[in-house]
Design a protein around this motif. Structure first.
Motif, short mmCIF file in Angstrom:
data_model
loop_
_atom_site.label_atom_id
_atom_site.label_comp_id
_atom_site.label_asym_id
_atom_site.label_seq_id
_atom_site.Cartn_x
_atom_site.Cartn_y
_atom_site.Cartn_z
N GLU A 164 0.85 -1.20 0.00
CA GLU A 164 0.00 0.00 0.00
C GLU A 164 0.88 1.24 0.00
O GLU A 164 2.00 1.24 0.51
N SER A 190 0.73 6.69 3.71
CA SER A 190 0.00 7.96 3.81
C SER A 190 0.93 9.07 4.27
O SER A 190 0.69 10.25 3.99
N GLU A 191 2.00 8.70 4.96
CA GLU A 191 3.02 9.67 5.41
C GLU A 191 4.29 8.88 5.67
O GLU A 191 4.34 8.02 6.54
N VAL A 246 3.82 10.60 -2.49
CA VAL A 246 3.74 10.30 -1.05
C VAL A 246 4.27 11.50 -0.25
O VAL A 246 5.35 12.00 -0.54
N ASP A 264 -0.90 1.25 13.32
CA ASP A 264 -0.58 1.74 11.99
C ASP A 264 0.22 3.04 12.04
O ASP A 264 0.46 3.65 10.99
N THR A 265 0.65 3.44 13.23
CA THR A 265 1.37 4.71 13.37
C THR A 265 2.81 4.45 13.80
O THR A 265 3.07 3.70 14.73
N SER A 315 2.98 6.89 8.66
CA SER A 315 2.46 5.53 8.51
C SER A 315 3.60 4.52 8.32
O SER A 315 3.46 3.35 8.65
#
Length: 456
Positions: free
Chosen positions: A166, A169-170, A192, A240-241, A255
């Motif tokens: 995937e 996100s960061e 990204v 997820d962090t 992420s």
């Protein structure tokens, strides 16, 4: 009876040495535990540059409007799983190609981990191989810290990024050397959001300062968050962090995190010191300019020597070792003739003496810098950033170094590399024809401008 050569490691230093030794009539065995091609083919150069090729396309498309090509409202979507599938397939195909070539040349490939039992014997499992010469080309592995342990899912080394399915996100990249800068630039161009944590005052501290400044300016303009003079304390994950904690107490969350903290040589438990091989600080193998170690008949090549961690240098060290051992013509390794490239956007290519060396008085040289924004082909292609810089000796005008910053700098550096290798003068470089219009025209123009220094 043929000379017996045993090579530990199937990366560029190992397989290129094997091909040379086989060509010269030696009986060659390559012992490899990670796959022929080594990290350069399987987890580093080939995969990363394949990823970067996609990122380059994205960067070109992002500026298409300027050239009159209009992209629809939906934009362009990145399928990271598909990108990484292609990356890994190309790496596997390249490894298979090299393996076939070795077999065709009569090189025996043994799967396993070898170690020295004295300077003239290698042991692989229960099998012993006697050798007239041993080449150690075992490479290096990503450096990690107890406070920043990769989990292979969201905290990643540069070997693990191709397992991502995937789009982050960061993304946080820790380390602003070549590896960190390349991944930060690539994922930024893939769309990204990227934060680059750098413990130094600038990105790419080992590269030309002017080139580094251009890369920083372009990256920040494209949205990168650059945290300079910021040292990582720890990297932790909660679901997820991912949290990167800095030594000043600040915390950066994302992420995913890529650790680009340097490399550790794969030299432990190989029986090197027992065989008389001297290791330098950090465990790197100490070699001379013809790849000899301190043990008679034992050579070393590639990242495990720490000489200059480039696949091209590893390959040349391996070739030199075999030329030397087998009595062929050999020229000692000259690092001042090595061209290298950082595959960021824009690319940064260098060869020969550096601006830093000139400023420090290590060499007397005249310098000319031309920005690519004045190049007609660059204008046509919408290229606004980058430059060509040449160094030549006062009086003789011999070209001793150069820097190219821009698209495909890795290709543009070649004429400068030839000039440095062959001790050509700036006038000779200037008088060779270039195509009009072309990016390479800036190299000839810079060389023409160096003529005036000697005419004064």
């Amino acid at each position: 009876m043929s000379d017996r050569v045993v090579i530990l490691g199937g990366g560029p230093g190992g397989y290129e040495a094997a091909l040379v030794a086989a060509q010269l009539g030696a009986d060659v065995t390559v012992v490899d535990s990670d796959g022929i091609g080594g990290s350069a083919v399987l987890t580093d150069c080939v995969p990363s540059k394949t990823l970067i090729a996609t990122a380059e396309l994205m960067a070109e498309v992002s500026s298409a409007n300027e050239l009159g090509v209009m992209i629809g409202e939906g934009g362009i979507r990145v399928d990271l799983a598909r990108i990484n599938q292609r990356v890994l397939q190309l790496a596997a195909d390249q490894s298979a190609d090299i393996t076939r070539r070795l077999g065709k040349e009569g090189v025996q490939v043994v799967a396993g981990r070898g170690r020295l039992d004295g300077p003239n014997r290698v042991v692989v499992g229960e099998t012993t191989y006697d050798a007239d010469a041993v080449l150690v080309a075992t490479g290096a592995a990503p450096r990690t810290l107890p406070s920043a342990q990769p989990d292979g899912e969201r905290i990643l080394t540069w070997e693990q990024v191709y397992g991502m399915q995937e789009v982050p996100s960061e993304l946080i990249v820790v380390g602003s050397g070549v590896t960190g800068a390349e991944f930060a630039s690539a994922y930024l161009n893939l769309g990204v959001p990227v934060t680059l944590v750098s413990s130094r005052d600038r990105v790419l501290p080992g590269e030309d300062a002017d080139a580094s400044a251009v890369l920083e300016e372009v990256s920040i303009r494209r949205g990168m968050k650059l945290l300079s003079k910021s040292r990582m304390e720890s990297v932790t994950r909660d679901g997820d962090t991912v949290t990167v904690t800095l030594t000043d107490g600040r915390a950066v969350q994302g992420s995913h995190c890529i650790l680009a903290l340097g490399s550790v040589p794969n030299t432990a438990d190989l029986g090197l010191e027992e065989a008389g091989v001297i290791l330098k600080d950090g465990g790197f193998v100490n070699v001379d300019r013809v790849s000899r170690t301190s043990a008679r008949g034992v050579y070393a090549a590639g990242d495990c020597t720490g000489v200059l961690m480039l696949a091209s240098v590893a390959a040349m060290q391996g070739r030199i070792a075999m030329w030397h051992f087998l009595g062929d013509a050999v020229h000692p390794l000259d690092l001042k003739k090595v061209s290298s490239n950082v595959f960021t956007a824009p690319e940064i290519a260098t060869v020969g003496w550096s601006q830093e060396a000139v400023n420090a008085g290590e060499i007397q040289a005249e310098t000319v810098t031309l920005t690519l924004s004045g190049n007609p082909r660059a204008k046509m292609q919408g290229v606004h950033d980058g430059f060509v810089k040449l160094f030549c000796r006062p009086g003789t005008g011999i070209v001793v170094g150069g820097v190219v910053v821009g698209p495909r700098a890795s290709e543009l550096i070649h004429p400068v590399s030839i000039a440095v290798a062959e001790s050509l003068t700036a006038d000779q470089l200037a008088q060779a024809f270039t195509v009009y219009p072309s990016m390479s025209g800036s190299i000839a123009e810079a060389a023409r401008r160096l003529h005036r220094f000697r005419a004064d």
